[in-house]
Motif scaffolding. Structure first.
Motif, short mmCIF file in Angstrom:
data_model
loop_
_atom_site.label_atom_id
_atom_site.label_comp_id
_atom_site.label_asym_id
_atom_site.label_seq_id
_atom_site.Cartn_x
_atom_site.Cartn_y
_atom_site.Cartn_z
N ARG A 403 0.84 -1.21 0.00
CA ARG A 403 0.00 0.00 0.00
C ARG A 403 0.87 1.26 0.00
N LYS A 404 1.96 1.19 0.73
CA LYS A 404 2.84 2.36 0.81
C LYS A 404 3.47 2.66 -0.55
N ILE A 405 3.98 1.62 -1.24
CA ILE A 405 4.61 1.85 -2.54
C ILE A 405 3.57 2.25 -3.58
N MET A 406 2.35 1.71 -3.48
CA MET A 406 1.29 2.09 -4.43
C MET A 406 0.89 3.55 -4.23
N ASN A 407 0.89 4.01 -2.99
CA ASN A 407 0.55 5.41 -2.72
C ASN A 407 1.62 6.36 -3.26
N GLU A 408 2.88 5.94 -3.14
CA GLU A 408 3.99 6.81 -3.52
C GLU A 408 4.38 6.66 -4.99
N GLY A 409 4.13 5.47 -5.55
CA GLY A 409 4.60 5.18 -6.91
C GLY A 409 6.08 4.86 -6.88
N GLY A 410 6.54 4.08 -7.85
CA GLY A 410 7.95 3.73 -7.91
C GLY A 410 8.18 2.32 -8.38
N TYR A 411 9.06 1.61 -7.68
CA TYR A 411 9.51 0.31 -8.14
C TYR A 411 9.46 -0.71 -7.01
N ALA A 412 9.18 -1.96 -7.37
CA ALA A 412 9.17 -3.05 -6.39
C ALA A 412 10.02 -4.19 -6.92
N ILE A 413 10.90 -4.70 -6.06
CA ILE A 413 11.69 -5.88 -6.41
C ILE A 413 11.47 -6.92 -5.32
N SER A 414 11.43 -8.19 -5.73
CA SER A 414 11.11 -9.24 -4.76
C SER A 414 11.86 -10.52 -5.10
N THR A 415 12.29 -11.22 -4.07
CA THR A 415 12.86 -12.54 -4.27
C THR A 415 11.73 -13.54 -4.52
N ASN A 424 0.23 -10.31 -5.35
CA ASN A 424 -1.19 -10.37 -4.99
C ASN A 424 -1.64 -9.09 -4.30
N ALA A 425 -0.79 -8.57 -3.42
CA ALA A 425 -1.13 -7.33 -2.71
C ALA A 425 -1.21 -6.15 -3.67
N LEU A 426 -0.23 -6.04 -4.57
CA LEU A 426 -0.25 -4.94 -5.55
C LEU A 426 -1.47 -5.04 -6.46
N GLU A 427 -1.79 -6.27 -6.89
CA GLU A 427 -2.95 -6.49 -7.76
C GLU A 427 -4.24 -6.10 -7.05
N LYS A 428 -4.37 -6.50 -5.80
CA LYS A 428 -5.57 -6.18 -5.01
C LYS A 428 -5.73 -4.67 -4.83
N ILE A 429 -4.65 -4.01 -4.45
CA ILE A 429 -4.71 -2.56 -4.20
C ILE A 429 -4.97 -1.80 -5.50
N ASN A 430 -4.36 -2.26 -6.58
CA ASN A 430 -4.57 -1.62 -7.88
C ASN A 430 -6.03 -1.74 -8.31
N ALA A 431 -6.65 -2.90 -8.04
CA ALA A 431 -8.06 -3.10 -8.38
C ALA A 431 -8.96 -2.18 -7.55
N GLU A 432 -8.59 -1.97 -6.29
CA GLU A 432 -9.36 -1.07 -5.42
C GLU A 432 -9.32 0.36 -5.94
#
Length: 434
Positions: A403-415, A424-432
């Motif tokens: 939620r924090k990165i979606m509010n601010e915009g930018g980049y996400a990297i994950s192992t 899943n979290a980004l997809e859910k928040i983006n749909a909201e």
């Protein structure tokens, strides 16, 4: 009869998982192999059976090869979810296998295969072509050293009578060379001289330090040894990248779906396979134009770009890409989310994250870092102890971090094992938001 029941059980488990809305890509195969451990040895395979392996780029390259063959009119089997161990491979194959005839119902098999799985199971798989994208240090607690892994793969390929298509620019693949692909010096090349101090790239012939006419990234480039005279094999398929991002391979023009060197190498590996099988330039070109990113690879959710990272070289290639993008964008972002996990599939040693190029991020304007995942505090230390004044915030909850990165915009990297939760979290928040 064991094979019959193994195939039937695999299909039934796959159906049950689908009803329960679970992917479970490995479970049907695991159940089948428990019933008949040699079931894969007893199947009737199509002539075209392509296995894609390597440290970075397996999933992307496999997807492009699959799409090219499908667009050429072939019925293709592929492990599209990236289940690249023997259980996932078994699931993908048995899904389209007749229990009665044991015939695999497809024209082409294109599978992503884990490096150690290829080394240990190649005799069970009846492969026609092996594609090796690159080899870099990765999960040392599982794979061991690069020399050990190369020897294991080389030993497995000794009796292999099919085609081996390798990255000619990777010295680790020198002894495995058969059909090669490579990239000329270009706008993305990291070092345009023979100065390679600090690369720690060693000659596969004499173990001397390699020099380079040009160096692309990691230890990849036009290498040669001053000591014994060994040099890069001349690639059969050589790409020349233009400043506008288009590129030419053996006189044929293509447009890339991405703007990072690793994208070009993935596409070039797929092009090499397609051309070896005589697929037309038009089909390949049109396929490349329509490529969609795999889940978690260059995937956008609103103002956030998500990427998988799993080893030092891949990590810094992604860092280079997002840094360049942020510099070139009219809208500058300052935030990065880093999800770090340490499950067995990731490798439990996370010390490789200390090789992250914090300088590139800082120079590109990335100043705020959100760390999440089981090892979020370890990730935070990488930035805290860098020479740059990052604002670092560990957030244990993946959804809160997303939620924090979606509010601010930018980049996400994950192992790897953290990726599904982040995505899943980004997809859910983006749909909201929509």
């Amino acid at each position: 009869m064991k094979d019959f029941f193994a195939i039937v059980v695999s299909k039934l488990v796959a159906v049950a998982l689908k009803i329960c809305r679970r992917t479970g890509g490995s479970l049907p195969g695991a159940m089948a192999l428990k019933i008949s451990k040699d079931v894969l040895k007893h199947l009737n395979y199509p002539v075209k059976y392509i296995a894609v392996t390597g440290t970075n780029g397996k999933t992307g390259t496999t997807g492009i090869i699959r799409d090219i063959f499908q667009n050429a009119g072939f019925d293709v089997i592929s492990n599209i979810h990236g289940d690249n161990l023997i259980f996932g491979i078994t699931t993908a194959i048995l899904k389209k296998t007749s229990p009665l005839t044991k015939k695999v119902k497809a024209d082409v098999i294109v599978l992503e295969v884990d490096e150690l799985t290829l080394a240990s199971k190649i005799d069970d798989l009846f492969i026609s072509d092996v594609v090796i994208t690159n080899l870099f240090p990765d999960q040392l607690d599982r794979y061991g050293t690069m020399d050990t892994l190369v020897k294991q793969i080389g030993s497995a390929l000794q009796g292999f009578t099919g085609r081996v298509i390798t990255n000619s620019d990777d010295p680790m693949l020198y002894i495995l060379h058969n059909v090669g692909f490579g990239i000329c010096e270009n706008v993305f090349t990291e070092h345009r001289s023979s100065d390679t101090q600090g690369l720690n790239a060693f000659c596969p012939g004499c173990n001397g330090v390699l020099a380079y006419n040009y160096h692309q990234y990691g230890h990849v480039g036009d290498f040669y040894c001053k000591n014994c005279g060994l040099k890069r094999w001349q690639p059969k398929y050589l790409a020349n990248i233009e400043e506008d991002g288009s590129y030419e391979v053996n006189g044929m023009k293509f447009d890339s779906s991405g703007r990072g060197l690793y994208h070009y190498y993935n596409e070039l590996a797929a092009i090499s396979v397609a051309l070896e099988y005589g697929i037309s330039h038009d089909i390949i070109k049109n396929t490349l134009k329509s490529i969609k990113p795999s889940k978690g690879r260059m995937e956008r959710f609103g103002d956030v770009l998500l990427n998988l990272v799993k080893n030092p070289v891949g990590l810094n290639q992604v860092i280079s890409y997002i840094s360049n993008e942020n510099i070139m964008n009219d809208k500058k972002y300052k935030s990065l989310l880093f999800a770090l996990s340490d499950a067995p599939a990731d490798g439990m040693d996370v010390s490789w994250t200390w090789e992250l190029n914090t300088k590139k991020l800082w120079e590109a304007g990335i100043t705020d870092v959100i760390c999440t995942g089981p090892r979020c505090y370890d990730a935070a230390l990488v930035f805290k102890y860098s020479e740059y004044d990052f604002t670092v915030k560990p957030v244990e909850s993946t959804e809160s971090a997303a939620r924090k990165i979606m509010n601010e915009g930018g980049y996400a990297i994950s192992t790897y094992t953290a990726l599904t939760g982040v995505r899943n979290a980004l997809e859910k928040i983006n749909a909201e938001v929509k």
